[in-house]
Motif scaffolding. Structure first.
Motif, PDB file in Angstrom:
ATOM      1  N   LEU A  70     -23.230   3.731 -42.123  1.00 20.05           N
ATOM      2  CA  LEU A  70     -22.390   3.976 -43.292  1.00 20.05           C
ATOM      3  C   LEU A  70     -21.200   3.025 -43.310  1.00 20.05           C
ATOM      4  O   LEU A  70     -20.885   2.413 -44.337  1.00 20.05           O
ATOM      5  CB  LEU A  70     -21.910   5.432 -43.262  1.00 20.05           C
ATOM      6  CG  LEU A  70     -21.077   5.911 -44.436  1.00 20.05           C
ATOM      7  CD1 LEU A  70     -21.864   5.766 -45.710  1.00 20.05           C
ATOM      8  CD2 LEU A  70     -20.691   7.363 -44.234  1.00 20.05           C
ATOM      9  N   ASN A  93     -20.555  -0.007 -46.150  1.00 21.05           N
ATOM     10  CA  ASN A  93     -19.177  -0.215 -46.576  1.00 21.05           C
ATOM     11  C   ASN A  93     -18.738  -1.668 -46.407  1.00 21.05           C
ATOM     12  O   ASN A  93     -18.083  -2.214 -47.282  1.00 21.05           O
ATOM     13  CB  ASN A  93     -18.259   0.718 -45.791  1.00 21.05           C
ATOM     14  CG  ASN A  93     -17.015   1.047 -46.566  1.00 21.05           C
ATOM     15  OD1 ASN A  93     -17.029   1.006 -47.794  1.00 21.05           O
ATOM     16  ND2 ASN A  93     -15.942   1.339 -45.875  1.00 21.05           N
ATOM     17  N   GLY A 110     -21.892  -4.052 -47.900  1.00 20.31           N
ATOM     18  CA  GLY A 110     -22.211  -3.752 -49.292  1.00 20.31           C
ATOM     19  C   GLY A 110     -23.691  -3.648 -49.580  1.00 20.31           C
ATOM     20  O   GLY A 110     -24.141  -3.923 -50.685  1.00 20.31           O
ATOM     21  N   ARG A 120     -26.955   1.802 -51.351  1.00 20.38           N
ATOM     22  CA  ARG A 120     -27.034   3.159 -50.825  1.00 20.38           C
ATOM     23  C   ARG A 120     -28.440   3.706 -51.032  1.00 20.38           C
ATOM     24  O   ARG A 120     -29.135   3.261 -51.940  1.00 20.38           O
ATOM     25  CB  ARG A 120     -26.036   4.020 -51.607  1.00 20.38           C
ATOM     26  CG  ARG A 120     -25.334   5.061 -50.798  1.00 20.38           C
ATOM     27  CD  ARG A 120     -24.277   5.738 -51.636  1.00 20.38           C
ATOM     28  NE  ARG A 120     -24.267   7.166 -51.368  1.00 20.38           N
ATOM     29  CZ  ARG A 120     -23.829   7.687 -50.247  1.00 20.38           C
ATOM     30  NH1 ARG A 120     -23.347   6.923 -49.317  1.00 20.38           N
ATOM     31  NH2 ARG A 120     -23.862   8.990 -50.063  1.00 20.38           N
ATOM     32  N   LEU A 175     -26.811  10.402 -43.882  1.00 18.54           N
ATOM     33  CA  LEU A 175     -25.495   9.783 -44.032  1.00 18.54           C
ATOM     34  C   LEU A 175     -25.553   8.543 -44.909  1.00 18.54           C
ATOM     35  O   LEU A 175     -24.553   8.190 -45.530  1.00 18.54           O
ATOM     36  CB  LEU A 175     -24.907   9.420 -42.657  1.00 18.54           C
ATOM     37  CG  LEU A 175     -24.519  10.598 -41.773  1.00 18.54           C
ATOM     38  CD1 LEU A 175     -23.625  10.138 -40.651  1.00 18.54           C
ATOM     39  CD2 LEU A 175     -23.842  11.690 -42.563  1.00 18.54           C
ATOM     40  N   ASN A 181     -30.949  11.279 -49.202  1.00 16.12           N
ATOM     41  CA  ASN A 181     -31.288  12.645 -49.627  1.00 16.12           C
ATOM     42  C   ASN A 181     -31.035  12.810 -51.119  1.00 16.12           C
ATOM     43  O   ASN A 181     -30.833  13.902 -51.602  1.00 16.12           O
ATOM     44  CB  ASN A 181     -30.459  13.663 -48.844  1.00 16.12           C
ATOM     45  CG  ASN A 181     -28.993  13.429 -49.039  1.00 16.12           C
ATOM     46  OD1 ASN A 181     -28.577  12.308 -49.321  1.00 16.12           O
ATOM     47  ND2 ASN A 181     -28.196  14.461 -48.912  1.00 16.12           N
ATOM     48  N   THR A 216     -23.596 -10.381 -52.153  1.00 18.75           N
ATOM     49  CA  THR A 216     -23.089  -9.327 -53.036  1.00 18.75           C
ATOM     50  C   THR A 216     -21.566  -9.180 -52.963  1.00 18.75           C
ATOM     51  O   THR A 216     -20.922  -9.130 -54.020  1.00 18.75           O
ATOM     52  CB  THR A 216     -23.803  -8.005 -52.700  1.00 18.75           C
ATOM     53  OG1 THR A 216     -25.192  -8.231 -52.831  1.00 18.75           O
ATOM     54  CG2 THR A 216     -23.373  -6.901 -53.620  1.00 18.75           C
ATOM     55  N   PRO A 217     -20.955  -9.121 -51.766  1.00 16.98           N
ATOM     56  CA  PRO A 217     -19.486  -9.020 -51.756  1.00 16.98           C
ATOM     57  C   PRO A 217     -18.801 -10.187 -52.460  1.00 16.98           C
ATOM     58  O   PRO A 217     -17.845  -9.973 -53.228  1.00 16.98           O
ATOM     59  CB  PRO A 217     -19.136  -9.023 -50.263  1.00 16.98           C
ATOM     60  CG  PRO A 217     -20.366  -8.590 -49.570  1.00 16.98           C
ATOM     61  CD  PRO A 217     -21.508  -9.005 -50.424  1.00 16.98           C
ATOM     62  N   LEU A 255     -19.660  13.797 -45.432  1.00 17.77           N
ATOM     63  CA  LEU A 255     -20.075  12.466 -45.886  1.00 17.77           C
ATOM     64  C   LEU A 255     -21.198  12.486 -46.908  1.00 17.77           C
ATOM     65  O   LEU A 255     -21.458  11.484 -47.550  1.00 17.77           O
ATOM     66  CB  LEU A 255     -20.508  11.616 -44.688  1.00 17.77           C
ATOM     67  CG  LEU A 255     -19.350  11.161 -43.822  1.00 17.77           C
ATOM     68  CD1 LEU A 255     -19.848  10.372 -42.633  1.00 17.77           C
ATOM     69  CD2 LEU A 255     -18.392  10.312 -44.634  1.00 17.77           C
ATOM     70  N   PHE A 300     -13.734   5.612 -49.200  1.00 20.21           N
ATOM     71  CA  PHE A 300     -13.271   5.551 -47.823  1.00 20.21           C
ATOM     72  C   PHE A 300     -11.749   5.555 -47.746  1.00 20.21           C
ATOM     73  O   PHE A 300     -11.179   5.077 -46.804  1.00 20.21           O
ATOM     74  CB  PHE A 300     -13.815   4.304 -47.129  1.00 20.21           C
ATOM     75  CG  PHE A 300     -15.118   4.555 -46.472  1.00 20.21           C
ATOM     76  CD1 PHE A 300     -16.202   4.967 -47.211  1.00 20.21           C
ATOM     77  CD2 PHE A 300     -15.263   4.412 -45.111  1.00 20.21           C
ATOM     78  CE1 PHE A 300     -17.408   5.227 -46.613  1.00 20.21           C
ATOM     79  CE2 PHE A 300     -16.466   4.667 -44.499  1.00 20.21           C
ATOM     80  CZ  PHE A 300     -17.542   5.069 -45.255  1.00 20.21           C
ATOM     81  N   PHE A 355     -15.213  10.363 -39.413  1.00 21.36           N
ATOM     82  CA  PHE A 355     -15.252   9.322 -38.388  1.00 21.36           C
ATOM     83  C   PHE A 355     -14.433   9.716 -37.167  1.00 21.36           C
ATOM     84  O   PHE A 355     -14.794   9.376 -36.039  1.00 21.36           O
ATOM     85  CB  PHE A 355     -14.780   7.991 -38.971  1.00 21.36           C
ATOM     86  CG  PHE A 355     -15.810   7.361 -39.852  1.00 21.36           C
ATOM     87  CD1 PHE A 355     -16.772   6.533 -39.323  1.00 21.36           C
ATOM     88  CD2 PHE A 355     -15.852   7.646 -41.200  1.00 21.36           C
ATOM     89  CE1 PHE A 355     -17.746   5.978 -40.127  1.00 21.36           C
ATOM     90  CE2 PHE A 355     -16.815   7.099 -42.008  1.00 21.36           C
ATOM     91  CZ  PHE A 355     -17.767   6.261 -41.479  1.00 21.36           C
TER      92      PHE A 355
END
Lengths: 431, 458
Positions: A271, A276, A279, A282, A362, A366, B65-66, B414, B420, B429
């Protein structure tokens, strides 16, 4: 024997073992007790396994068949016209054909209730058929469509007719209708192919595993494609080439510890890093596969090292003696001989990965997704996360669907483990 | 497009192999003696093309992508993002992305449509850039390797060096994973501790992670004391170990000392099946069978049992751990030297006495190591508790009550949340970091005990 210490007695003590027979009997009894308790412990474990399987089979087997009804549908041009396709009054047409079979149902007041007999997916089946062949409009066609969940459960005996009407999901009228359809020979319960050809759905009678199966396939494929070469590379280096120093010791400790890190921590890693920072998308099987690859790698490394160790040094020495370089020895001789052991370990690792759920939760695998993914970058579920989703759904139909999905998952695990055992027995050489 | 890039790379690499091998063969045909076999000349070309360009493509995929996102956001008209926080900016970006995929909801502003067009155009340009770079770089390397084919070129050593480098890189991935885990957990937990003081987290007795998401929302302020959560974990692990340890040890004793070969041949695989069942299946078993059965039994006895009782989750977890403990104990008992067993039997002890008074004490370190590993598994186990344990954190040690665990909180905090920047998600975390530290500590301790014990007899 213990009585030898007793010096106060004047008479000579009998030293025959017979005199201690009571003591021996007691000690034997104690031994049998220990044996019995041990056997009992194993029996408990067996009983639990039996209950586990029995409860899954008894709730899950009904999901492998689906109650269907065969209708004579008059595709009414007043409701459905060619110009408007794929729109049209398909549901009305279907409801009317059910009403034709139920003489005592009132077309006005009972309309909603009768409509509820059929699954919500029935109208789409009719729509697709008519859209594919518009000449059907105006004709009467025979169509077999699934019943909705309550009627399906009634047919499978999961709804007890003896419970009072107020506590039953279907009222008496509905039961009568069902019996009328049944007596007219309209009800059938064929094998539920939809369980494998449909993706997820809000309606239990339509929900299937296709999306989860395809998703799990991609996850395992990515997991294998990453962890197999990397794991073997790392294992060969550590076993055959690495100098025995602090660094290789550190790597070794690291790998052993990674194998024992809780799976949910890998989910946190995925995750934070994959989603994060990098990128990546998801819910994508690609990310799931990468995450599980990190978890499977220690298993593969450990299995590969064991397999490499099992190849006798004489093979290496013979090859070295003929002038092969160290790498030629390893890649040309040791590795092929170790392959069966490596493959066995890999398959067992992949079987573990197939059942792994927490890291996939996570990274969002789902989600509720009603179509199968077409690439590893599409949002998707996997078999274990699909089980988790269905186990959370309150509808009765999803209980048997969950058990059925678990049986499918366990089926795959049995196949993979059987393959591993076959490989081990067939190809592994003892030196 | 990525697939095309990989395919081009593969084709060029194979071309390099064939080309260099042919060139080397041509040299031998002239009667020159090569230092390396022709095959190694080909392999050298293959590897020198494949490795750097492959890494380049992967880097490109990660960064693409970023970079494009940043370029699109930077190219937005002035004032479009005024007054938006990180979450709001993410929403704008997500909307632009969905427009670019043809999913338009309502009537978006013109600048969003323009940004979507720009996004599509950028992806197009990046794809072309990737393909051109791959072809150019591969061809340049091919040319370079082709010129190196010569009788005295040590192609075998050169390609073996590359292979060794690859293998070292593979082993480093194991270390990178650990570093990645530690860094990700510490970094996000550090951000959490900037919002919530460490002492509040460690010593607080209240765990209410629900916090207001919008300014005007009415919700609790949020409390992040992890004591009730770790206490719940301990309660459930204790229940699990209470069931798994005696059953696991006794079955190991029976299997090791008393079981005839035929029974052992059946029991061991069956226990392995129990170990191979995915935990999500155990979780479903807990809510389908065990929890209702316990509640029914409680109603019979007049004891109120919570629907999410720790007994159900802990009990099922105990079943999961039975094979784990039993196989560890079996191995430890087998590792006791034959001489101890023979000596005890020769002195007239029964097999039961030998087991309980000689073998078992001698195997204790190994068994304790196994039980400790089981404890670490119980603490880190996720799916059973997510499905069968509670969500509310309560400061209680009553196993009939509903308790929550560290892993349950991580998952529930989560699921379905990606922002975040709030303590709610970051708290997961912090919990993950604690979980990692605890399980790592137990694992290291267990492995040390097992290893130390082995040294005595070997």
């Amino acid at each position: 024997m213990t009585d030898m210490m007793d010096t106060s007695a004047n008479a000579p003590r009998r030293t025959s073992l017979k005199g201690n027979s009571a003591l021996v009997a007691r000690r034997k009894r104690r031994e049998r007790l220990l044996m019995g308790v041990g056997l009992g412990a194993i029996l408990i474990a067996f009983t639990v396994l039996f209950i586990l399987v029995a409860s899954l089979v008894s709730t899950g087997y009904t999901a492998f068949v689906q109650t269907q009804v065969t209708l004579d549908v008059h595709v009414d041009p007043a409701e459905i016209s060619e110009e408007q396709l794929p729109r049209g009054g398909f549901q009305n047409v279907l409801t009317r054909s059910v009403l034709d079979l139920l003489p005592d149902a009132d077309p006005e007041t009972d309309l909603r209730a009768v409509r509820g007999i059929l699954s919500n997916g029935a109208q789409f089946a009719l729509r697709d058929q008519v859209a594919a062949d518009p000449s059907l409009i105006g004709q009467t066609i025979t169509l077999t469509v699934p019943l909705s969940d309550p009627y399906d459960q009634l047919n499978k005996g999961n709804i007890n007719r003896d419970t009072p009407e107020s506590e039953r999901r279907l009222n008496d009228q509905a039961v009568v209708w069902f019996d009328q359809l049944d007596q007219a020979g309209r009800i059938s319960t064929p094998f539920n192919w939809a369980l494998f050809t449909n993706a997820d759905s809000r309606f239990p009678e339509l929900a299937g595993l296709k999306g989860a199966l395809v998703g799990s396939f991609w996850v395992l494929f990515i997991c294998f494609a990453v962890s197999f070469p990397v794991g073997i590379g790392a294992a060969i280096y550590l076993e055959e080439f690495a100098p025995k120093n602090r660094v290789s010791d550190f790597i070794e400790v690291n790998i052993n510890n990674l194998a024992a890190v809780p799976s949910v921590v890998f989910g946190l890693l995925a995750l934070a890093v994959f989603l994060n920072w990098f990128g990546l998308p998801r819910s994508a099987p690609f990310v799931g596969g990468l995450t599980l690859a990190l978890m499977t790698m220690p298993t593969i490394i450990i299995a590969t090292r064991a397999a490499l160790k099992a190849v006798p040094p004489s093979i290496r020495e013979a090859a070295l003696g003929l002038g092969a370089s160290k790498q030629q020895v390893v890649f040309g001789h040791v590795l092929p001989l170790a392959m069966p052991g490596i493959l066995t370990g890999t398959i067992i690792g992949l079987a573990q990965a197939l059942g792994e759920t927490a890291p996939l939760l996570l990274i969002g695998m789902n989600a509720f997704i009603t179509s199968a993914p077409t690439s590893p970058f599409d949002a998707s579920t996997a078999l274990p996360t699909q089980i988790f989703i269905w186990a959370d759904s309150p509808e009765r139909g999803f209980v048997s669907r969950t058990s059925a999905a678990i049986l499918v998952l366990l089926g795959f695990l049995v196949i993979m483990n059987a393959l591993a055992i076959y490989l081990r027995n067939r190809f592994e050489r003892r030196w | 497009m990525t697939l095309t890039a990989f395919l081009i790379l593969l084709v060029l690499a194979v071309t390099g192999y064939v080309m260099n091998r042919r060139a080397a063969s041509a040299l031998t045909a002239d009667g020159t003696r090569l230092h390396s076999l022709t095959h190694f000349h080909g392999l050298y070309a293959l590897l020198t093309v494949l490795v750097p360009v492959f890494v380049l493509i992967c880097l490109f995929l990660i960064l693409e992508t970023p970079i494009i996102n940043a370029m699109v956001m930077a190219g937005l008209p002035d004032g479009a993002l005024d007054g938006l926080d990180t979450g709001g900016q993410q929403l704008v970006l997500a909307e632009i992305r969905s427009i670019s995929r043809g999913r338009v909801f309502g009537t978006p502003e013109d600048w969003k449509l323009a940004a979507a067009d720009r996004l599509v155009a950028l992806y197009g340009w990046f794809d072309i850039l990737l393909i051109v770079t791959v072809i150019a770089l591969s061809l340049a390397i091919l040319l370079f390797t082709r010129r190196r084919v010569a009788a005295e070129f040590r192609a075998r050593q050169a390609s073996e060096k590359i292979v060794t480098g690859l293998m070292v890189a593979c082993s480093l991935i194991a270390i990178l994973t650990t570093i990645g885990i530690v860094f990700a957990l510490v970094f996000e937990a550090w951000r959490f501790f900037q919002m919530v003081p460490l002492t509040d987290f460690l010593f607080g007795a209240n765990w209410e992670p629900q916090i207001p998401i919008r300014e005007d929302q009415i919700a609790a302020e949020g409390a992040f004391g992890w004591l009730p959560v770790i206490l719940g974990t301990i309660v459930i692990s204790f229940v699990a170990l209470f069931i798994a340890t005696p059953i696991g040890l006794l079955s190991a004793i029976y299997l090791n000392e008393f079981a005839p070969h035929r029974i052992r041949a059946i029991v061991k695989p069956v226990l392995e099946i129990l170990a191979g069942v995915p935990t999500v299946v155990y979780g479903f078993f807990a809510i389908l069978v065990v929890a209702p059965a316990l509640r029914g039994a409680g109603a019979e006895l007049g004891v109120p049992i919570s629907p999410n009782t720790a007994l159900a989750a802990g009990g099922v977890m105990g079943i999961m751990l039975i094979p784990f403990i039993s196989s560890f104990a079996d191995d430890a008992l087998t590792a006791v030297p034959r001489s101890l067993r023979d000596g005890s039997l020769a002195l007239g002890a029964t097999r039961g006495e030998t087991m309980l008074k000689v073998l078992f004490p001698a195997a204790i370190p190994g068994i304790v190591g196994g039980v400790l590993l089981a404890v670490s598994r119980a603490i880190g186990e996720t799916m059973i508790v997510v499905m069968a344990a509670g969500l509310m954190a309560k400061l209680t040690i009553n196993p009939l009550d509903s308790v929550t665990t560290v892993t349950v909180q991580i998952v529930t905090l989560l699921i379905g949340d990606t922002a975040f920047d709030n303590p709610k998600t970051l708290a997961a975390f912090a919990l993950g970091l604690m979980l990692f530290i605890i399980t790592l500590g137990i694992n290291v301790l267990a492995l040390r005990i097992v290893r130390k014990y082995r040294e005595i007899y070997d």
